[in-house]
Scaffold this motif. Structure first.
Motif, PDB file in Angstrom:
ATOM      1  N   LEU A 133       0.701  -1.122  -0.011  1.00  0.00           N
ATOM      2  CA  LEU A 133      -0.036  -0.033  -0.038  1.00  0.00           C
ATOM      3  C   LEU A 133       0.846   1.339   0.000  1.00  0.00           C
ATOM      4  CD1 LEU A 133      -2.821  -1.072   2.384  1.00  0.00           C
ATOM      5  CD2 LEU A 133      -3.045  -0.840  -0.026  1.00  0.00           C
ATOM      6  N   ARG A 134       2.010   1.228   0.533  1.00  0.00           N
ATOM      7  CA  ARG A 134       2.930   2.441   0.682  1.00  0.00           C
ATOM      8  C   ARG A 134       3.599   2.745  -0.609  1.00  0.00           C
ATOM      9  NH1 ARG A 134       7.030   0.443   3.559  1.00  0.00           N
ATOM     10  NH2 ARG A 134       5.759   0.560   5.256  1.00  0.00           N
ATOM     11  N   VAL A 164      -5.725   1.057  -5.721  1.00  0.00           N
ATOM     12  CA  VAL A 164      -5.484  -0.415  -5.159  1.00  0.00           C
ATOM     13  C   VAL A 164      -6.791  -1.238  -5.439  1.00  0.00           C
ATOM     14  CG1 VAL A 164      -5.389  -1.336  -2.745  1.00  0.00           C
ATOM     15  CG2 VAL A 164      -4.344   0.828  -3.193  1.00  0.00           C
ATOM     16  N   GLN A 165      -6.350  -2.433  -5.844  1.00  0.00           N
ATOM     17  CA  GLN A 165      -7.350  -3.442  -6.371  1.00  0.00           C
ATOM     18  C   GLN A 165      -7.277  -4.529  -5.505  1.00  0.00           C
ATOM     19  OE1 GLN A 165      -6.882  -3.711 -10.667  1.00  0.00           O
ATOM     20  NE2 GLN A 165      -7.752  -1.876 -11.134  1.00  0.00           N
ATOM     21  N   VAL A 166      -8.565  -5.182  -5.492  1.00  0.00           N
ATOM     22  CA  VAL A 166      -8.550  -6.426  -4.828  1.00  0.00           C
ATOM     23  C   VAL A 166      -9.119  -7.333  -5.895  1.00  0.00           C
ATOM     24  CG1 VAL A 166      -9.672  -7.678  -2.982  1.00  0.00           C
ATOM     25  CG2 VAL A 166      -8.979  -5.601  -2.557  1.00  0.00           C
ATOM     26  N   ALA A 193     -11.525 -14.439  -5.607  1.00  0.00           N
ATOM     27  CA  ALA A 193     -11.197 -15.926  -5.870  1.00  0.00           C
ATOM     28  C   ALA A 193     -11.625 -16.191  -7.265  1.00  0.00           C
ATOM     29  CB  ALA A 193     -11.911 -16.944  -4.960  1.00  0.00           C
ATOM     30  N   ASP A 194     -12.676 -15.552  -7.952  1.00  0.00           N
ATOM     31  CA  ASP A 194     -13.083 -15.668  -9.266  1.00  0.00           C
ATOM     32  C   ASP A 194     -12.111 -14.914 -10.296  1.00  0.00           C
ATOM     33  OD1 ASP A 194     -15.229 -17.469  -8.427  1.00  0.00           O
ATOM     34  OD2 ASP A 194     -16.565 -15.870  -7.921  1.00  0.00           O
ATOM     35  N   GLY A 195     -11.239 -14.011  -9.746  1.00  0.00           N
ATOM     36  CA  GLY A 195     -10.540 -13.324 -10.794  1.00  0.00           C
ATOM     37  C   GLY A 195     -11.324 -11.973 -10.859  1.00  0.00           C
ATOM     38  N   GLU A 196     -12.333 -11.496 -10.300  1.00  0.00           N
ATOM     39  CA  GLU A 196     -12.876 -10.304 -10.656  1.00  0.00           C
ATOM     40  C   GLU A 196     -12.099  -9.068  -9.881  1.00  0.00           C
ATOM     41  OE1 GLU A 196     -17.350  -8.235 -10.166  1.00  0.00           O
ATOM     42  OE2 GLU A 196     -17.072 -10.402  -9.936  1.00  0.00           O
ATOM     43  N   ARG A 197     -11.910  -8.107 -10.397  1.00  0.00           N
ATOM     44  CA  ARG A 197     -11.311  -6.988  -9.779  1.00  0.00           C
ATOM     45  C   ARG A 197     -12.175  -5.979  -9.244  1.00  0.00           C
ATOM     46  NH1 ARG A 197      -5.605  -6.388 -11.685  1.00  0.00           N
ATOM     47  NH2 ARG A 197      -5.148  -8.230 -12.906  1.00  0.00           N
ATOM     48  N   PHE A 198     -11.836  -5.574  -7.999  1.00  0.00           N
ATOM     49  CA  PHE A 198     -12.775  -4.296  -7.412  1.00  0.00           C
ATOM     50  C   PHE A 198     -11.561  -3.309  -7.189  1.00  0.00           C
ATOM     51  CE2 PHE A 198     -14.663  -8.121  -6.309  1.00  0.00           C
ATOM     52  CZ  PHE A 198     -16.128  -8.147  -6.829  1.00  0.00           C
ATOM     53  N   GLU A 199     -11.907  -2.241  -7.348  1.00  0.00           N
ATOM     54  CA  GLU A 199     -11.144  -1.002  -6.790  1.00  0.00           C
ATOM     55  C   GLU A 199     -11.395  -0.587  -5.420  1.00  0.00           C
ATOM     56  OE1 GLU A 199      -9.558   3.547  -8.373  1.00  0.00           O
ATOM     57  OE2 GLU A 199     -10.121   1.709  -9.665  1.00  0.00           O
ATOM     58  N   VAL A 200     -10.615  -0.480  -4.672  1.00  0.00           N
ATOM     59  CA  VAL A 200     -10.621   0.130  -3.451  1.00  0.00           C
ATOM     60  C   VAL A 200     -10.533   1.556  -2.979  1.00  0.00           C
ATOM     61  CG1 VAL A 200      -9.532  -0.075  -0.780  1.00  0.00           C
ATOM     62  CG2 VAL A 200      -9.346  -2.235  -2.412  1.00  0.00           C
ATOM     63  N   PRO A 201     -11.500   2.211  -2.438  1.00  0.00           N
ATOM     64  CA  PRO A 201     -11.486   3.609  -2.438  1.00  0.00           C
ATOM     65  C   PRO A 201     -10.299   3.983  -1.644  1.00  0.00           C
ATOM     66  CG  PRO A 201     -13.636   2.632  -1.897  1.00  0.00           C
ATOM     67  CD  PRO A 201     -12.775   1.639  -1.968  1.00  0.00           C
ATOM     68  N   ARG A 202      -9.621   4.924  -1.920  1.00  0.00           N
ATOM     69  CA  ARG A 202      -8.604   5.761  -1.377  1.00  0.00           C
ATOM     70  C   ARG A 202      -8.890   5.891   0.203  1.00  0.00           C
ATOM     71  NH1 ARG A 202      -6.192  10.112  -4.483  1.00  0.00           N
ATOM     72  NH2 ARG A 202      -4.357   8.885  -4.457  1.00  0.00           N
ATOM     73  N   VAL A 203      -9.846   6.254   0.617  1.00  0.00           N
ATOM     74  CA  VAL A 203     -10.114   6.352   2.049  1.00  0.00           C
ATOM     75  C   VAL A 203     -10.066   4.992   2.811  1.00  0.00           C
ATOM     76  CG1 VAL A 203     -11.863   6.812   3.946  1.00  0.00           C
ATOM     77  CG2 VAL A 203     -11.625   8.262   1.942  1.00  0.00           C
ATOM     78  N   ILE A 217      -6.801   0.620   5.734  1.00  0.00           N
ATOM     79  CA  ILE A 217      -6.241  -0.743   5.739  1.00  0.00           C
ATOM     80  C   ILE A 217      -4.541  -0.483   5.994  1.00  0.00           C
ATOM     81  CG2 ILE A 217      -5.615  -2.434   4.230  1.00  0.00           C
ATOM     82  CD1 ILE A 217      -8.254  -2.021   2.986  1.00  0.00           C
ATOM     83  N   TYR A 218      -4.181   0.606   5.410  1.00  0.00           N
ATOM     84  CA  TYR A 218      -2.628   0.636   5.642  1.00  0.00           C
ATOM     85  C   TYR A 218      -2.313   1.028   6.931  1.00  0.00           C
ATOM     86  CZ  TYR A 218       1.826   3.329   5.525  1.00  0.00           C
ATOM     87  OH  TYR A 218       2.903   3.775   5.871  1.00  0.00           O
ATOM     88  N   GLN A 219      -3.096   2.053   7.659  1.00  0.00           N
ATOM     89  CA  GLN A 219      -2.714   2.306   9.019  1.00  0.00           C
ATOM     90  C   GLN A 219      -2.862   1.163   9.887  1.00  0.00           C
ATOM     91  OE1 GLN A 219      -5.139   5.480  10.130  1.00  0.00           O
ATOM     92  NE2 GLN A 219      -4.066   7.073   8.868  1.00  0.00           N
ATOM     93  N   ALA A 220      -3.981   0.142   9.757  1.00  0.00           N
ATOM     94  CA  ALA A 220      -4.072  -0.801  10.540  1.00  0.00           C
ATOM     95  C   ALA A 220      -3.010  -1.891  10.308  1.00  0.00           C
ATOM     96  CB  ALA A 220      -5.599  -1.524  10.041  1.00  0.00           C
ATOM     97  N   ALA A 221      -2.800  -2.178   9.037  1.00  0.00           N
ATOM     98  CA  ALA A 221      -1.613  -3.023   8.690  1.00  0.00           C
ATOM     99  C   ALA A 221      -0.227  -2.667   9.303  1.00  0.00           C
ATOM    100  CB  ALA A 221      -1.230  -3.033   7.061  1.00  0.00           C
ATOM    101  N   GLU A 222      -0.069  -1.334   9.441  1.00  0.00           N
ATOM    102  CA  GLU A 222       1.162  -0.728  10.092  1.00  0.00           C
ATOM    103  C   GLU A 222       1.252  -1.163  11.880  1.00  0.00           C
ATOM    104  OE1 GLU A 222       4.054   1.891   9.063  1.00  0.00           O
ATOM    105  OE2 GLU A 222       3.757   0.128   7.507  1.00  0.00           O
TER     106      GLU A 222
END
Length: 164
Positions: free
Chosen positions: A35-36, A46-48, A51-61, A66-71
């Motif tokens: 993410l950094r 940022v995309q997720v 399992a079926d290969g479908e892409r989803f864009e993750v909103p910046r907020v 997620i970044y802060q929690a991961a840190e």
């Protein structure tokens, strides 16, 4: 709002019962790194992929949360995520601030921390608790920096120069 959740027994997160296991810390560190890197490239995308290969864009907020929690998780610190408008009990707010409930009640009664009275109970907004914590931590950091500077000015860190 993602905040590290610490209790008085969390001084050494690796030794607490709430400590984040090493494999999870490692995965969180990898996610934070990805993410950094995305943020530094100014892509903001940022995309997720499910399992079926479908892409989803993750909103910046959401990516920032997620970044802060991961840190925090990578550091081995448990995380609590609350909506900004969440109303906390005095005990929950005290746990987030790592203070006793009675001390928190004194802060509220002194007007240092805003709260609402619901019946006979005090309730605090999560955003107010987070802001208080950030201000308190900044004040502590500043005081420690001044103390370090003063110690350096009088050679307080010089080794071998002091008689025992």
């Amino acid at each position: 709002m993602a905040t590290p959740h610490r209790t008085s027994s969390d001084k050494n997160p690796a030794k607490t019962s709430n400590a984040v296991p090493a494999p999870e810390r490692s995965a969180a560190a990898r996610i934070a790194s990805l993410l950094r890197a995305a943020s530094e490239k100014q892509q903001g995308n940022v995309q997720v992929i499910d399992a079926d290969g479908e892409r989803f864009e993750v909103p910046r907020v959401l990516a920032e949360i997620i970044y802060q929690a991961a840190e925090f998780l990578a550091e081995g610190r448990p995380v609590t995520v609350l909506p900004d408008e969440e109303m906390l009990s005095t005990q929950a707010a005290a746990d987030i601030l790592n203070v006793s409930r009675q001390y928190l009640v004194r802060l509220v009664d002194a007007g240092e921390l805003p709260a609402e009275v619901v019946g006979s109970h005090r309730r605090l907004r999560a955003t107010n608790v987070a802001a208080f914590k950030a201000a308190r931590d900044a004040k502590r950091t500043s005081a420690l920096d001044r103390l370090t500077s003063l110690s350096e000015d009088v050679d307080g860190y010089a080794l071998g120069n002091k008689p025992r």
